[in-house]
Scaffold this motif. Structure first.
Motif, PDB file in Angstrom:
ATOM      1  N   MET A 194       0.831  -1.206   0.000  1.00 59.63           N
ATOM      2  CA  MET A 194       0.000   0.000   0.000  1.00 59.63           C
ATOM      3  C   MET A 194       0.866   1.258   0.000  1.00 59.63           C
ATOM      4  SD  MET A 194      -3.192  -0.869   2.495  1.00 59.63           S
ATOM      5  CE  MET A 194      -4.035   0.646   2.082  1.00 59.63           C
ATOM      6  N   LYS A 195       2.001   1.195   0.683  1.00 60.67           N
ATOM      7  CA  LYS A 195       2.904   2.347   0.739  1.00 60.67           C
ATOM      8  C   LYS A 195       3.560   2.604  -0.614  1.00 60.67           C
ATOM      9  CE  LYS A 195       6.504   4.267   3.649  1.00 60.67           C
ATOM     10  NZ  LYS A 195       7.342   4.077   4.819  1.00 60.67           N
ATOM     11  N   GLU A 196       3.768   1.547  -1.405  1.00 62.48           N
ATOM     12  CA  GLU A 196       4.414   1.679  -2.719  1.00 62.48           C
ATOM     13  C   GLU A 196       3.497   2.273  -3.774  1.00 62.48           C
ATOM     14  OE1 GLU A 196       5.685  -2.258  -3.684  1.00 62.48           O
ATOM     15  OE2 GLU A 196       7.238  -2.279  -2.140  1.00 62.48           O
ATOM     16  N   VAL A 197       2.182   2.104  -3.631  1.00 58.29           N
ATOM     17  CA  VAL A 197       1.231   2.610  -4.629  1.00 58.29           C
ATOM     18  C   VAL A 197       1.000   4.096  -4.363  1.00 58.29           C
ATOM     19  CG1 VAL A 197      -1.107   2.430  -5.537  1.00 58.29           C
ATOM     20  CG2 VAL A 197       0.118   0.369  -4.843  1.00 58.29           C
ATOM     21  N   LYS A 198       1.356   4.931  -5.343  1.00 58.33           N
ATOM     22  CA  LYS A 198       1.277   6.386  -5.168  1.00 58.33           C
ATOM     23  C   LYS A 198       0.372   7.007  -6.216  1.00 58.33           C
ATOM     24  CE  LYS A 198       5.550   6.659  -2.837  1.00 58.33           C
ATOM     25  NZ  LYS A 198       5.436   6.614  -1.449  1.00 58.33           N
ATOM     26  N   ASP A 199      -0.242   8.118  -5.827  1.00 54.64           N
ATOM     27  CA  ASP A 199      -0.969   8.964  -6.767  1.00 54.64           C
ATOM     28  C   ASP A 199      -0.666  10.415  -6.418  1.00 54.64           C
ATOM     29  OD1 ASP A 199      -2.546   9.702  -4.597  1.00 54.64           O
ATOM     30  OD2 ASP A 199      -4.340   8.679  -5.295  1.00 54.64           O
ATOM     31  N   GLU A 200      -1.434  11.348  -6.929  1.00 50.47           N
ATOM     32  CA  GLU A 200      -1.121  12.759  -6.696  1.00 50.47           C
ATOM     33  C   GLU A 200      -1.297  13.200  -5.239  1.00 50.47           C
ATOM     34  OE1 GLU A 200      -5.463  12.727  -8.073  1.00 50.47           O
ATOM     35  OE2 GLU A 200      -3.646  11.656  -8.605  1.00 50.47           O
ATOM     36  N   HIS A 201      -1.949  12.369  -4.400  1.00 49.38           N
ATOM     37  CA  HIS A 201      -2.177  12.704  -2.990  1.00 49.38           C
ATOM     38  C   HIS A 201      -1.234  11.966  -2.055  1.00 49.38           C
ATOM     39  CE1 HIS A 201      -5.735  14.820  -4.275  1.00 49.38           C
ATOM     40  NE2 HIS A 201      -6.159  13.725  -4.887  1.00 49.38           N
ATOM     41  N   GLY A 202      -0.274  11.225  -2.601  1.00 51.38           N
ATOM     42  CA  GLY A 202       0.656  10.447  -1.776  1.00 51.38           C
ATOM     43  C   GLY A 202       0.407   8.962  -1.935  1.00 51.38           C
ATOM     44  N   SER A 203       0.845   8.208  -0.963  1.00 55.47           N
ATOM     45  CA  SER A 203       0.680   6.753  -1.068  1.00 55.47           C
ATOM     46  C   SER A 203      -0.734   6.336  -0.687  1.00 55.47           C
ATOM     47  CB  SER A 203       1.682   6.040  -0.159  1.00 55.47           C
ATOM     48  OG  SER A 203       1.292   6.148   1.193  1.00 55.47           O
ATOM     49  N   LEU A 204      -1.118   5.176  -1.154  1.00 59.99           N
ATOM     50  CA  LEU A 204      -2.413   4.605  -0.804  1.00 59.99           C
ATOM     51  C   LEU A 204      -2.511   4.443   0.715  1.00 59.99           C
ATOM     52  CD1 LEU A 204      -5.077   3.388  -1.811  1.00 59.99           C
ATOM     53  CD2 LEU A 204      -3.887   1.223  -2.089  1.00 59.99           C
ATOM     54  N   LEU A 205      -1.415   4.054   1.353  1.00 60.63           N
ATOM     55  CA  LEU A 205      -1.401   3.874   2.801  1.00 60.63           C
ATOM     56  C   LEU A 205      -1.637   5.198   3.531  1.00 60.63           C
ATOM     57  CD1 LEU A 205      -1.006   1.915   5.165  1.00 60.63           C
ATOM     58  CD2 LEU A 205       1.435   2.415   5.050  1.00 60.63           C
ATOM     59  N   ASP A 206      -1.060   6.294   3.031  1.00 58.26           N
ATOM     60  CA  ASP A 206      -1.239   7.595   3.678  1.00 58.26           C
ATOM     61  C   ASP A 206      -2.682   8.087   3.595  1.00 58.26           C
ATOM     62  OD1 ASP A 206       1.408   7.690   4.365  1.00 58.26           O
ATOM     63  OD2 ASP A 206       1.996   9.022   2.716  1.00 58.26           O
ATOM     64  N   ASN A 207      -3.456   7.546   2.665  1.00 58.55           N
ATOM     65  CA  ASN A 207      -4.832   7.978   2.448  1.00 58.55           C
ATOM     66  C   ASN A 207      -5.862   6.929   2.840  1.00 58.55           C
ATOM     67  OD1 ASN A 207      -4.440  10.682   1.150  1.00 58.55           O
ATOM     68  ND2 ASN A 207      -3.139   9.411  -0.130  1.00 58.55           N
ATOM     69  N   THR A 208      -5.415   5.921   3.570  1.00 58.26           N
ATOM     70  CA  THR A 208      -6.288   4.834   4.009  1.00 58.26           C
ATOM     71  C   THR A 208      -5.967   4.506   5.461  1.00 58.26           C
ATOM     72  OG1 THR A 208      -6.192   3.886   1.783  1.00 58.26           O
ATOM     73  CG2 THR A 208      -6.976   2.453   3.524  1.00 58.26           C
ATOM     74  N   GLN A 209      -6.988   4.215   6.250  1.00 60.11           N
ATOM     75  CA  GLN A 209      -6.788   3.746   7.621  1.00 60.11           C
ATOM     76  C   GLN A 209      -6.963   2.232   7.635  1.00 60.11           C
ATOM     77  OE1 GLN A 209      -8.761   6.374  10.705  1.00 60.11           O
ATOM     78  NE2 GLN A 209      -9.813   7.029   8.848  1.00 60.11           N
ATOM     79  N   VAL A 210      -6.003   1.534   8.188  1.00 61.27           N
ATOM     80  CA  VAL A 210      -6.056   0.076   8.266  1.00 61.27           C
ATOM     81  C   VAL A 210      -6.025  -0.301   9.743  1.00 61.27           C
ATOM     82  CG1 VAL A 210      -4.923  -2.089   7.666  1.00 61.27           C
ATOM     83  CG2 VAL A 210      -4.822  -0.151   6.082  1.00 61.27           C
TER      84      VAL A 210
END
Length: 93
Positions: free
Chosen positions: A5-21
């Protein structure tokens, strides 16, 4: 899982930074819902502050965590199920 999740990035940062697990167990040493071992990962861009171990009073409902997580995700609620409000402290900015 979290590493990917940390490796997948878009214009808002990583998927992990934009998701609560939330990871954990509904059982600690007994069959009551007290002293549950939980890990909250991600959510940096949602105001989740990491890098600490938190312990709450035994009477703090787990649903207080859910209220805090909902608020961090932009779903503003003061109560959920048997919650008494948001979690105390500085886990969420």
């Amino acid at each position: 899982f979290l590493g990917r999740m940390k490796e997948v990035k878009d214009e808002h940062g990583s998927l992990l930074d934009n998701t609560q697990v939330l990871w954990g167990s509904s059982q600690a040493h007994t069959h009551n819902a007290r002293n549950l071992p939980l890990v909250l990962a991600g959510g940096k861009n949602m105001g989740v502050n990491h890098g600490s171990y938190q312990r709450f009073e035994d009477k703090t409902p787990m649903t207080n965590l859910f209220v805090s997580m909902l608020n961090a995700a932009g779903v503003h609620r003061s109560k959920f199920s048997d919650s008494t409000g948001k979690l105390p402290g500085d886990i969420f900015s």
